[in-house]
Design a protein around this motif. Structure first.
Motif, mmCIF file in Angstrom:
data_model
loop_
_atom_site.group_PDB
_atom_site.id
_atom_site.type_symbol
_atom_site.label_atom_id
_atom_site.label_comp_id
_atom_site.label_asym_id
_atom_site.label_seq_id
_atom_site.Cartn_x
_atom_site.Cartn_y
_atom_site.Cartn_z
ATOM 1 N N CYS A 11 -7.589 70.355 -7.130
ATOM 2 C CA CYS A 11 -8.065 71.686 -7.517
ATOM 3 C C CYS A 11 -9.440 71.936 -6.878
ATOM 4 C CB CYS A 11 -8.163 71.779 -9.034
ATOM 5 S SG CYS A 11 -8.787 73.365 -9.624
ATOM 6 N N CYS A 13 -11.510 74.548 -7.950
ATOM 7 C CA CYS A 13 -12.328 75.406 -8.804
ATOM 8 C C CYS A 13 -13.738 74.809 -8.924
ATOM 9 C CB CYS A 13 -11.678 75.575 -10.182
ATOM 10 S SG CYS A 13 -11.869 74.165 -11.288
ATOM 11 N N CYS A 16 -13.977 71.576 -11.057
ATOM 12 C CA CYS A 16 -13.422 70.383 -10.396
ATOM 13 C C CYS A 16 -14.304 69.933 -9.237
ATOM 14 C CB CYS A 16 -11.991 70.636 -9.928
ATOM 15 S SG CYS A 16 -10.800 70.604 -11.288
ATOM 16 N N HIS A 42 -9.051 71.819 -18.849
ATOM 17 C CA HIS A 42 -8.698 71.718 -17.429
ATOM 18 C C HIS A 42 -9.279 70.436 -16.823
ATOM 19 C CE1 HIS A 42 -7.861 72.921 -13.324
ATOM 20 N NE2 HIS A 42 -9.145 72.813 -13.032
#
Length: 93
Positions: A11, A13, A16, A42
């Motif tokens: 990921c 994002c 992350c 998450h």
């Protein structure tokens, strides 16, 4: 001690990316992520999915709450135990 974890998170994002930066840091052992519940969840799943050598616990103080990640040496410790067991097995021949 070098606390660096070799990891490439799937990921990209911002959370992350921060987790990956922390994971790759050779000095930082504990990192705190002050995030809303869905963002903490998450990160929980990213840590579990990638089997990162760290614990993750939610500190339930304030709002938003804080995910506290602490690197450990479980893979290293497991490999060292396996190595010692193999050495002991060879010595007993």
């Amino acid at each position: 001690m070098d606390w660096r974890l070799n990891v490439e998170l799937s990921c990209s994002c911002p959370d992350c990316r921060e987790l990956q930066t922390f994971s790759r840091d050779p000095v930082e052992r504990v990192h705190r992520f002050r995030l809303r519940k869905e963002r903490r969840r998450h990160l929980h799943s990213a840590i579990d999915r990638h089997r990162l050598d760290m614990t993750h616990e939610t500190e339930r103080v304030g709002s938003p709450q804080t995910l506290v990640c602490t690197k450990d040496r479980r893979t290293f410790d497991r490999l060292m135990k396996q190595y010692r067991d193999e050495i002991a097995a060879m010595c007993s021949w």
